[in-house]
Design a protein around this motif. Structure first.
Motif, PDB file in Angstrom:
ATOM      1  N   SER A 249     -14.272 -33.014  42.059  1.00 32.25           N
ATOM      2  CA  SER A 249     -12.829 -33.229  42.285  1.00 32.25           C
ATOM      3  C   SER A 249     -12.606 -34.696  42.582  1.00 32.25           C
ATOM      4  CB  SER A 249     -12.347 -32.437  43.501  1.00 32.25           C
ATOM      5  OG  SER A 249     -12.494 -31.071  43.291  1.00 32.25           O
ATOM      6  N   LEU A 250     -11.382 -35.163  42.366  1.00 32.01           N
ATOM      7  CA  LEU A 250     -11.091 -36.546  42.699  1.00 32.01           C
ATOM      8  C   LEU A 250     -10.798 -36.661  44.185  1.00 32.01           C
ATOM      9  CD1 LEU A 250      -8.861 -37.552  39.643  1.00 32.01           C
ATOM     10  CD2 LEU A 250     -11.320 -37.925  39.971  1.00 32.01           C
ATOM     11  N   ILE A 251     -11.437 -37.632  44.844  1.00 33.95           N
ATOM     12  CA  ILE A 251     -11.244 -37.857  46.273  1.00 33.95           C
ATOM     13  C   ILE A 251      -9.828 -38.388  46.494  1.00 33.95           C
ATOM     14  CG2 ILE A 251     -12.057 -39.173  48.294  1.00 33.95           C
ATOM     15  CD1 ILE A 251     -14.131 -37.179  47.220  1.00 33.95           C
ATOM     16  N   GLU A 252      -9.130 -37.818  47.478  1.00 31.90           N
ATOM     17  CA  GLU A 252      -7.757 -38.237  47.776  1.00 31.90           C
ATOM     18  C   GLU A 252      -7.733 -39.053  49.068  1.00 31.90           C
ATOM     19  OE1 GLU A 252      -5.136 -34.814  47.616  1.00 31.90           O
ATOM     20  OE2 GLU A 252      -6.024 -34.175  45.716  1.00 31.90           O
ATOM     21  N   LYS A 253      -6.664 -39.834  49.198  1.00 33.25           N
ATOM     22  CA  LYS A 253      -6.543 -40.671  50.398  1.00 33.25           C
ATOM     23  C   LYS A 253      -5.131 -40.597  50.956  1.00 33.25           C
ATOM     24  CE  LYS A 253      -7.318 -45.355  52.044  1.00 33.25           C
ATOM     25  NZ  LYS A 253      -7.515 -46.757  51.641  1.00 33.25           N
ATOM     26  N   ARG A 254      -5.030 -40.370  52.252  1.00 38.68           N
ATOM     27  CA  ARG A 254      -3.730 -40.376  52.924  1.00 38.68           C
ATOM     28  C   ARG A 254      -3.833 -41.281  54.142  1.00 38.68           C
ATOM     29  NH1 ARG A 254      -3.182 -37.062  49.406  1.00 38.68           N
ATOM     30  NH2 ARG A 254      -3.250 -34.809  49.439  1.00 38.68           N
ATOM     31  N   SER A 255      -2.685 -41.513  54.733  1.00 32.22           N
ATOM     32  CA  SER A 255      -2.682 -42.311  55.936  1.00 32.22           C
ATOM     33  C   SER A 255      -2.402 -41.407  57.130  1.00 32.22           C
ATOM     34  CB  SER A 255      -1.605 -43.387  55.804  1.00 32.22           C
ATOM     35  OG  SER A 255      -1.392 -43.984  57.040  1.00 32.22           O
ATOM     36  N   LEU A 256      -3.348 -41.355  58.063  1.00 34.32           N
ATOM     37  CA  LEU A 256      -3.193 -40.518  59.251  1.00 34.32           C
ATOM     38  C   LEU A 256      -3.168 -41.414  60.475  1.00 34.32           C
ATOM     39  CD1 LEU A 256      -3.085 -37.559  60.300  1.00 34.32           C
ATOM     40  CD2 LEU A 256      -5.551 -37.704  60.585  1.00 34.32           C
ATOM     41  N   SER A 257      -2.063 -41.406  61.175  1.00 34.07           N
ATOM     42  CA  SER A 257      -1.813 -42.316  62.302  1.00 34.07           C
ATOM     43  C   SER A 257      -2.324 -43.730  62.012  1.00 34.07           C
ATOM     44  CB  SER A 257      -2.393 -41.785  63.611  1.00 34.07           C
ATOM     45  OG  SER A 257      -3.766 -41.518  63.493  1.00 34.07           O
ATOM     46  N   GLY A 258      -1.913 -44.210  60.856  1.00 29.41           N
ATOM     47  CA  GLY A 258      -2.217 -45.588  60.489  1.00 29.41           C
ATOM     48  C   GLY A 258      -3.621 -45.839  59.958  1.00 29.41           C
ATOM     49  N   GLU A 359       5.571 -43.060  52.466  1.00 32.44           N
ATOM     50  CA  GLU A 359       5.319 -42.568  53.819  1.00 32.44           C
ATOM     51  C   GLU A 359       5.781 -41.122  53.956  1.00 32.44           C
ATOM     52  OE1 GLU A 359       5.393 -44.962  57.250  1.00 32.44           O
ATOM     53  OE2 GLU A 359       3.625 -45.319  55.988  1.00 32.44           O
ATOM     54  N   ASP A 360       6.950 -40.860  53.366  1.00 33.13           N
ATOM     55  CA  ASP A 360       7.517 -39.521  53.480  1.00 33.13           C
ATOM     56  C   ASP A 360       6.669 -38.500  52.719  1.00 33.13           C
ATOM     57  OD1 ASP A 360       9.961 -38.182  54.636  1.00 33.13           O
ATOM     58  OD2 ASP A 360      10.042 -37.438  52.566  1.00 33.13           O
ATOM     59  N   ILE A 361       6.218 -38.883  51.529  1.00 34.76           N
ATOM     60  CA  ILE A 361       5.331 -37.997  50.766  1.00 34.76           C
ATOM     61  C   ILE A 361       4.054 -37.769  51.569  1.00 34.76           C
ATOM     62  CG2 ILE A 361       3.934 -37.752  48.672  1.00 34.76           C
ATOM     63  CD1 ILE A 361       5.993 -39.465  47.206  1.00 34.76           C
ATOM     64  N   ASN A 362       3.528 -38.855  52.100  1.00 38.59           N
ATOM     65  CA  ASN A 362       2.306 -38.780  52.905  1.00 38.59           C
ATOM     66  C   ASN A 362       2.442 -37.737  54.018  1.00 38.59           C
ATOM     67  OD1 ASN A 362      -0.364 -40.146  53.642  1.00 38.59           O
ATOM     68  ND2 ASN A 362       0.789 -40.368  55.539  1.00 38.59           N
ATOM     69  N   SER A 363       3.519 -37.808  54.785  1.00 41.32           N
ATOM     70  CA  SER A 363       3.621 -36.832  55.886  1.00 41.32           C
ATOM     71  C   SER A 363       3.874 -35.423  55.366  1.00 41.32           C
ATOM     72  CB  SER A 363       4.661 -37.219  56.944  1.00 41.32           C
ATOM     73  OG  SER A 363       5.506 -38.203  56.506  1.00 41.32           O
ATOM     74  N   TYR A 364       4.599 -35.320  54.263  1.00 35.60           N
ATOM     75  CA  TYR A 364       4.828 -33.985  53.675  1.00 35.60           C
ATOM     76  C   TYR A 364       3.499 -33.362  53.248  1.00 35.60           C
ATOM     77  CZ  TYR A 364       6.895 -30.328  50.759  1.00 35.60           C
ATOM     78  OH  TYR A 364       7.249 -29.125  50.226  1.00 35.60           O
ATOM     79  N   LEU A 365       2.670 -34.166  52.595  1.00 38.25           N
ATOM     80  CA  LEU A 365       1.386 -33.638  52.108  1.00 38.25           C
ATOM     81  C   LEU A 365       0.462 -33.260  53.266  1.00 38.25           C
ATOM     82  CD1 LEU A 365       0.579 -35.941  49.047  1.00 38.25           C
ATOM     83  CD2 LEU A 365       1.760 -33.731  49.101  1.00 38.25           C
ATOM     84  N   LEU A 385       0.928 -44.647  43.968  1.00 36.65           N
ATOM     85  CA  LEU A 385       0.530 -43.364  44.556  1.00 36.65           C
ATOM     86  C   LEU A 385      -0.806 -42.839  44.033  1.00 36.65           C
ATOM     87  CD1 LEU A 385       4.054 -41.698  44.496  1.00 36.65           C
ATOM     88  CD2 LEU A 385       2.648 -42.013  46.526  1.00 36.65           C
ATOM     89  N   LYS A 386      -1.477 -43.651  43.256  1.00 33.73           N
ATOM     90  CA  LYS A 386      -2.666 -43.150  42.562  1.00 33.73           C
ATOM     91  C   LYS A 386      -3.817 -42.735  43.477  1.00 33.73           C
ATOM     92  CE  LYS A 386      -4.395 -44.375  38.604  1.00 33.73           C
ATOM     93  NZ  LYS A 386      -4.883 -45.215  37.483  1.00 33.73           N
ATOM     94  N   LEU A 387      -3.932 -43.374  44.636  1.00 36.64           N
ATOM     95  CA  LEU A 387      -5.017 -42.981  45.530  1.00 36.64           C
ATOM     96  C   LEU A 387      -4.618 -41.763  46.371  1.00 36.64           C
ATOM     97  CD1 LEU A 387      -6.420 -46.429  46.693  1.00 36.64           C
ATOM     98  CD2 LEU A 387      -7.200 -44.955  44.834  1.00 36.64           C
ATOM     99  N   MET A 388      -3.322 -41.668  46.622  1.00 36.80           N
ATOM    100  CA  MET A 388      -2.825 -40.533  47.404  1.00 36.80           C
ATOM    101  C   MET A 388      -2.858 -39.259  46.547  1.00 36.80           C
ATOM    102  SD  MET A 388       0.065 -40.458  50.152  1.00 36.80           S
ATOM    103  CE  MET A 388       1.459 -41.076  49.487  1.00 36.80           C
ATOM    104  N   ILE A 389      -2.444 -39.394  45.281  1.00 36.88           N
ATOM    105  CA  ILE A 389      -2.413 -38.254  44.365  1.00 36.88           C
ATOM    106  C   ILE A 389      -3.087 -38.671  43.058  1.00 36.88           C
ATOM    107  CG2 ILE A 389      -0.945 -36.449  43.400  1.00 36.88           C
ATOM    108  CD1 ILE A 389       1.321 -37.436  45.168  1.00 36.88           C
TER     109      ILE A 389
END
Length: 461
Positions: A249-258, A359-365, A385-389
């Motif tokens: 699977s492709l590794i995803e990345k989000r921002s969690l508390s910065g 940011e909003d997508i990030n918190s939704y996801l 958004l390529k690293l997030m999704i």
DNA sequence: AAGACGTCCTGCGTGC
DNA sequence: TGCACGCAGGACGTCT
């Protein structure tokens, strides 16, 4: 970034290099590093008798009960050199002259801190009194008791030095991958065996890293002569967009508390997140609707942006951010004319909006991490958004068909809108998870999307 | 009370 | 090629 294994490596190196040596003088180049009234002058003429680690803190015990407590933070490095450096680098925070050689403390970002204590009660004073046990010393029951009443996402708890110490951003991601837990699962939702797993994985990973001399990531190196090699063992950290070694699977990345947070969506039990992009009038919404009919949640960026413009807080933020443009308050006509007349304003403004929506997508996801989600986002590439999704579906349609659709929709300024569109480069087309050519045949479209959905389901098994 | 945000600081990536 | 801009990030302080 020095975390437990890197500090342990520094400790081991220093024990070899400087134990038994006497401090004969010092120079303090970055004064703010000192956090105590007592300064480095207390260390002069004292011999280094022991070096310890507590969490990510390094402790240098000197004669006569003088004790230095150091935290390297992001980029602090302590190097021992036999010879004096003639031209000190800009990053030098302080130098300790020894009876044989020199100890140099380098720190590019100047985040590191140093405490000097007199007496042996330094363990019962801040900062050390606030530090929890590291994973090697932690008692399973105590840690579970803390976790089960903590409403924060597990990764935040894992990095909270008061509960268990030594783990920072890199190892937190690696530990959670290793025990197949989502970084976003709340502490309150963890079972005892999960917490036990976390501690065991932490021990395993930290031990392995210590064996390999820690990680040498970016500018970080534990000692002048040696680099660690644990960076070659990293499974998720720094691998966003790449294939999971375990399941592809492709590794995803989000921002969690910065903090950048990388994970494998399949191994760490996340829902499917697919971005849906394509030019205006290509029929993204029809595709999205089919996903929704198959139980996917929909995040619709256009709709979201419209909602933002109804939000007073958002408007006042924009007015503040671009106050020279919106002197008389926010106004859509002013915005439009400024956008067309000033490319630099357009860039800045759009970046701000992209940032906001990202940011909003990030918190939704994060909030819905276990659900399947389709994210309809016309400007997927511009919003970065390529690293997030990493998985995106490209919807395309013939220009004529799109034109007719837009007329049907009652869209204004169609020619201008089409003119503003950029052509997609080859790479973006090649990297698409799927491409849907939507010529307007509803049955065809439905079948194609169903095919994709069952492919995703199959892949998840 | 818990959570969001600001602070410290500099190198580096991005985008025109 | 260079410049301006903004971000990352550990831990703590501040504000709500």
């Amino acid at each position: 970034m020095p975390e437990l294994p890197e500090v342990e490596t520094v400790k081991n190196t220093l024990i070899k290099d400087v134990l038994g040596k006497r401090i004969t003088g010092f120079s303090l180049l970055y004064k703010r590093i000192m956090q105590t009234e007592l300064g480095l002058e207390e260390t002069v003429n004292k011999t280094i008798i022991d070096i310890k680690r507590h969490g990510k803190f390094l402790i240098i015990n000197l004669e006569d009960n003088v004790n230095m407590v150091l935290h390297l933070r992001m980029e602090g490095k302590i190097f021992y050199f036999k010879e004096e450096i003639k031209e000190l680098p800009k990053s030098t925070s302080f130098v300790l002259n020894l009876d044989q050689g020199y100890l140099y403390f380098f720190d590019t970002r100047k985040f590191a801190v140093c405490y000097v204590f007199k007496g042996d009660d330094y363990f019962s004073l801040p900062p050390l009194s606030l530090v929890g046990p590291d994973p090697f010393l932690a008692k399973k029951e105590d840690i579970y008791n803390s976790y089960k009443k903590d409403k924060r996402p597990v990764k935040e708890i894992l990095m909270d030095q008061h509960i268990m110490s030594g783990i920072g951003n890199i190892y937190a991601d690696e530990i959670l991958f290793s025990c197949a837990l989502s970084p976003f699962i709340l502490g309150t939702n963890l079972e005892e065996k999960d917490v036990e797993n976390i501690i065991l994985s932490a021990q395993k990973i930290l031990r392995k890293s210590i064996e390999l001399g820690g990680s040498t990531v970016k500018s970080y190196q534990s000692s002048a002569n040696h680099s660690g090699s644990f960076q070659d063992e990293l499974k998720v950290y720094g691998r966003a967009g790449e294939k999971c070694f375990n399941c592809s699977s492709l590794i995803e990345k989000r921002s969690l508390s910065g903090r950048g947070t990388s994970f494998c969506p399949k191994c760490q039990k996340h829902g499917n997140v697919i971005a849906l992009t394509g030019s205006i009038g290509s029929g993204k919404s029809s595709v999205a609707q089919i996903f929704v009919n198959h139980g996917y949640l929909l995040y619709d960026c256009d709709k979201k942006v419209k909602e933002f413009y109804q939000d007073k807080k958002f408007i006042s933020e924009i007015e503040k951010k671009f106050k020279d443009v919106f002197k008389g308050g926010f106004n859509k006509d002013v915005l439009l004319s400024k956008m067309t007349s000033s490319p630099s304003f357009r860039r800045k403004y759009e970046n701000y909006i992209f940032h906001y929506i990202k940011e909003d997508i990030n918190s939704y996801l994060i909030e819905n991490y276990s659900k399947n989600i389709i994210v309809e986002v016309p400007r997927f590439f511009d919003a970065n958004l390529k690293l997030m999704i990493p998985r995106y579906i490209l919807v395309r349609a013939d220009k004529k068909i799109r034109y007719n659709r837009l007329i049907k929709r009652g869209q204004k300024n169609i020619d201008e809108m089409l003119k503003l569109e950029k052509d997609l480069d080859k790479k973006k087309i090649e990297q698409a998870f799927f491409i849907i050519d939507n010529d307007g045949d509803k049955i065809n479209l439905e079948n194609k999307v169903k095919e994709i959905i069952s492919y995703i389901e199959e892949e998840k098994k």
